[in-house]
Design an enzyme around this catalytic site. Sequence first.
Site, PDB file in Angstrom:
ATOM      1  N   CYS A 102      92.355 -17.737 -18.150  1.00  0.00           N
ATOM      2  CA  CYS A 102      92.770 -18.278 -19.440  1.00  0.00           C
ATOM      3  C   CYS A 102      93.623 -19.531 -19.288  1.00  0.00           C
ATOM      4  O   CYS A 102      94.238 -19.990 -20.244  1.00  0.00           O
ATOM      5  CB  CYS A 102      93.526 -17.237 -20.257  1.00  0.00           C
ATOM      6  SG  CYS A 102      95.001 -16.591 -19.439  1.00  0.00           S
TER       7      CYS A 102
ATOM      8  N   HIS B  54     102.351 -41.626 -49.561  1.00  0.00           N
ATOM      9  CA  HIS B  54     103.194 -40.477 -49.887  1.00  0.00           C
ATOM     10  C   HIS B  54     102.645 -39.736 -51.098  1.00  0.00           C
ATOM     11  O   HIS B  54     102.568 -38.492 -51.110  1.00  0.00           O
ATOM     12  CB  HIS B  54     104.621 -40.951 -50.162  1.00  0.00           C
ATOM     13  CG  HIS B  54     105.553 -39.855 -50.550  1.00  0.00           C
ATOM     14  ND1 HIS B  54     105.794 -39.533 -51.863  1.00  0.00           N
ATOM     15  CD2 HIS B  54     106.273 -38.983 -49.803  1.00  0.00           C
ATOM     16  CE1 HIS B  54     106.636 -38.511 -51.916  1.00  0.00           C
ATOM     17  NE2 HIS B  54     106.948 -38.168 -50.681  1.00  0.00           N
TER      18      HIS B  54
END
Length: 782
Positions: free
Chosen positions: A708, A396
């Site tokens: 695409c 953290h």
Amino acid sequence: MRWFETLRQGDVLVGGGKGANLGELIAAGVPVPPGFVVTSAAFDAFLRQSGLREPILAHLRDLDVNDTTTLQQTARELQEQVLAAPIPEEVAEPTRRAYAELSRRAGQAEEFVAVRSSATAEDRPHTSFAGMNETFLNVRGAENVLRAVRQCWASLYGARVIFYRREQGLTEEGMSIAVAIQRMVNSEKAGVLFTLNPATGDDSVLVIESSFGLGDAVVSGSVRPDRFEVRKADLAITRREIRHKDFLDTRDEEGRNVRRELSDEDAERPSLSDDEVREIARLGRQIGEHYGAPQDVEWAIEGGRVYIVQSRPVTAVGSQAPAGKAEAPHDGVLVRGLGASPGIAAGRARVLASAEEGARVQEGDVLVTRMTAPDWAPVMRRAAAIVTDEGGMTAHAAIVSRELGIPCIVGTGEATRKIADGEVVTVDARQGVVYRGEVEAEAPAQPVAAAPALVAPATGTRLLVNLGEPERAAAVAAQPVDGVGLLRLEFLILAVTENVHPRRLLQQGRGEEYRQKLAEGLRTFAAAFAPRPVICRSSDFRTNEYRGMEGGAEFEPEEANPMIGYRGAYRYLQEPDLFRLELDAVRQVREEFRLGNLHLMIPFARTLHELRQCKALVDASGLSRDPHFELWVMAEVPSILYRLEDYAALGIEGISIGSNDLTQLLLGVDRDNERLAPLFDERDDAVMGALHDLIVGAHQAGLRCSICGQAPSVYPEVTERLVEWGIDSISINPDAIEVTRRTIAAAEQRLLLASVRDGTPRVGYGSAAGRTVRSSHHTTSP
């Protein structure tokens, strides 16, 4: 409820950050333990039926998050209310059934699972929520799973989470949370991997941290993990740091999480073999290439097999800080550790045992503690630097320090004993050293050999990319691509609205603000790729996705099958005011910012009547007055096969094949239905036949043709056929750029060679055979 395999990266509003990324990893062929997501819609239904939504918002609206006492009291009350409210049966029963099915697939009556929070703002490029929302390991039994789900929901209102959201400028109204339920990997060893060095920004290496047992000890920073650096180019291990690992967390015979102390001999053993390091690195390299952006990956090894249990964007990356003027004397070194966030800072050390002592840390002090947790965030923001006894790159303290941009050293083992409270120290996180007193430390030069440049082969078929996130535009534009074939406007809308439904913004009188932010985002893409073309597909949210936004339930219908529901061109005709804002944003980029490489594409056009009316709206916006503006249409509804001549007559420039929806509609397969997943295959003869007919038919009508959809990014054999049939351009995911360009080049060379050998020109390749060249400005287009 949604199985992982039905989710993709763009499904954040449905499955949260973790859930969407797990689905994306499975689609990329990465080994992920199976599981499912209790969607954000389930949480929204829970709030609605319990009547908690408005009271919660009322509590949070005027809350002063810097008043720690009030913040903690409010958070406690909100969490208690969530935990006390019943889960609606419409949510509970599908969750029980899904858990039973997951257990059946694993060959167990009741399988152990990990229950992980997956908030819709979590694990995104700029918001990590490091360790804040809850995760529960080794959960077994349907009712225990439901209990863990509710605890995950309650964690959305933890004090540290509320504080972080406010600090990040996120609105409470748009917050929601999904929960990922995944088969538990009872790992013998586990850890994390970064696809670059997060402390220095060096993207030529992969960094692996590992320890024995379950991975939570590494992720939380409670153990000093082993550390390996691997060169991406050849997966050579360039650095090893084997540390003393005091314990391992594991599951006992009764299914409980237990911590076992390690003997000195075991604690000093490497947690990974060289082969395991290279296999983890190989998967990490694959994941990094797939996303095209730095990733923080959690992995676990069970029975000799590596599993990936999570991947998220690296939210902050350090860089090598410039060296100081003088080197500190050796006898001034107090402790050494791992430099997890680079930089140098000096200040008075404050040695803290817990966050409750945080008031002792003043602006500019150096925070020294065993390890931090999310409730330390307010204290950490006042610190000039942070030093901890425990932890690694994913601790953290490390993640938050990189986000704050302050120096951090972790894993010193003895900082709280060796550094005296109140003494002045200098933290040099480039070298991982804390000096006594205020000194300027100089890091030795670290020359890095340049990687050999790869020359991209030239191709006649243009290679474009599919893109959606503005923060990736510059990096992808630097690669050998010819433009953007699909700019997904939905990603940009999510970013600029902060998850608020666009209709709600209009209701609040913020339409002009919305349009301006869209224009700024589109400008980022167009400027990065100029003069190469950028084809922006106007918004194509489905109603279930729109409902996940703040205010969505007020404006969106509930549909049985949103895939073929209220979306695309027809929606623009029903809501022209929202469509006009998108058109005005495109026009502003082209006219005011003078970026004429930005063009527009209409999605999901079912009928000629729809498209004709959409074209009228485009013309009315003024875009069509520019002779160089191009209007494209997505070819995803099969009816387009019979309308190509009509589309050309309307002045449409070209079609772009959306192979995902085209496959779904041709084969009658709901691609969100996991039971039908084996039937969804773009390589089916019917789909391949439609691709061929669209390419040939478009050219005969004088239209250009691109693709695409997902198929060319995944199946090289599809790319080869597209080239053979004469497609003008292929738009793929950024991770597939290099392999696709080489596939295209090889296919073109084979066609040329065959043509030379038998003297027969290949239709569709070379000099625009079978096509009509329509205007000279096409040289900058797909």
